[in-house]
Design an enzyme around this catalytic site. Structure first.
Site, PDB file in Angstrom:
ATOM      1  N   ALA A 145       0.825  -1.203   0.000  1.00  0.00           N
ATOM      2  CA  ALA A 145       0.000   0.000   0.000  1.00  0.00           C
ATOM      3  C   ALA A 145       0.864   1.259   0.000  1.00  0.00           C
ATOM      4  O   ALA A 145       0.570   2.230  -0.702  1.00  0.00           O
ATOM      5  CB  ALA A 145      -0.932  -0.010   1.212  1.00  0.00           C
ATOM      6  N   TYR A 146       1.933   1.236   0.783  1.00  0.00           N
ATOM      7  CA  TYR A 146       2.845   2.374   0.815  1.00  0.00           C
ATOM      8  C   TYR A 146       3.440   2.626  -0.569  1.00  0.00           C
ATOM      9  O   TYR A 146       3.434   3.755  -1.073  1.00  0.00           O
ATOM     10  CB  TYR A 146       3.958   2.117   1.832  1.00  0.00           C
TER      11      TYR A 146
END
Length: 237
Positions: free
Chosen positions: A148-149
């Protein structure tokens, strides 16, 4: 030196704080956003840095910051989007919440600030106006451990291209993609050795290299839509 201030989001610690201090050393007025109160802010305030609290975890918080920014200054020389978050990939409901949080901090906040503060940059009165996005090495390479990052930083890198096209020729929009610039407070020597081995240059350079890259972009008159890799040759490994 510009009379209009340079905005650095997430400027209370680490890379953001270093860049704020160095800009002050070079004679630039600086505004920073910060998430929570910390002792370092007092030192910045003593140097004349304007500090604005900001909550980028919601659209309402982002818009509230923009309103207070506009109440603080009528022009900006540059915007440096340094605010960042680091949340793990998990399962269950927390996974979606974490992804949304990273999206808001890394993409929605820069997106809205760039749109709503466009006129502040145009009002600068200087021949040079800049937006700089701080992305990450993983934006182009992905991450098995922080999906996600990496995805949200990749989105910010894509915004660099779109805003560069939209705001040319009066505003340059570029990005810096660092990798392992400085250690955290809890990182031990074993971690540092492993981190150094990931780059071809075998070093952890410290925040000065980020400021050098930022200074290069701020001084350039012929660069937009570019991401500067700052990885010590990590891509060669």
């Amino acid at each position: 030196m510009s009379a209009a201030p340079i905005l650095i989001t997430g400027g209370a610690q680490r890379l953001g704080r270093h860049c704020a201090e160095r800009l002050c050393d070079d004679g630039h007025p600086v505004i920073i956003s910060y998430r929570r109160e910390r002792p370092a802010l007092d030192a910045l305030r003593e140097r004349g840095v304007i500090t604005l609290p900001a909550d980028f975890s919601s659209e309402a918080g982002i818009r509230d910051f923009i309103t207070r920014l506009r109440d603080t200054t009528d022009a900006l020389r540059a915007i440096v989007h340094n605010a960042s978050d680091w949340l793990p990939d998990t399962l269950g409901e927390e996974a979606g919440a974490n992804f949304e949080q990273l999206f808001r901090v890394h993409m929605l906040a820069p997106y809205l600030i760039n749109l709503e503060a466009h006129d502040l940059l145009e009002a600068c009165g200087e021949p040079l106006r800049d937006i700089v996005h701080m992305t990450d090495y993983v934006a182009a390479h992905g991450s098995r451990k922080h999906l996600a990052y990496a995805a949200s930083k990749a989105g910010l890198e894509n915004l660099t291209l779109s805003f560069a096209a939209r705001y040319a020729p009066t505003i340059q929009v570029n990005a810096i993609a660092p990798a392992m610039i400085m250690l955290g407070e809890d990182d031990d020597e074993a971690y540092a050795e492993k981190a150094r081995a990931k780059s071809a240059l075998g070093t952890i350079p410290g925040p000065g290299v980020v400021y050098e890259s930022l200074r290069y972009l701020l001084d350039s008159r012929y660069m937009t839509g570019v991401t500067l890799p700052l990885d010590g040759g990590r891509h060669l490994r």
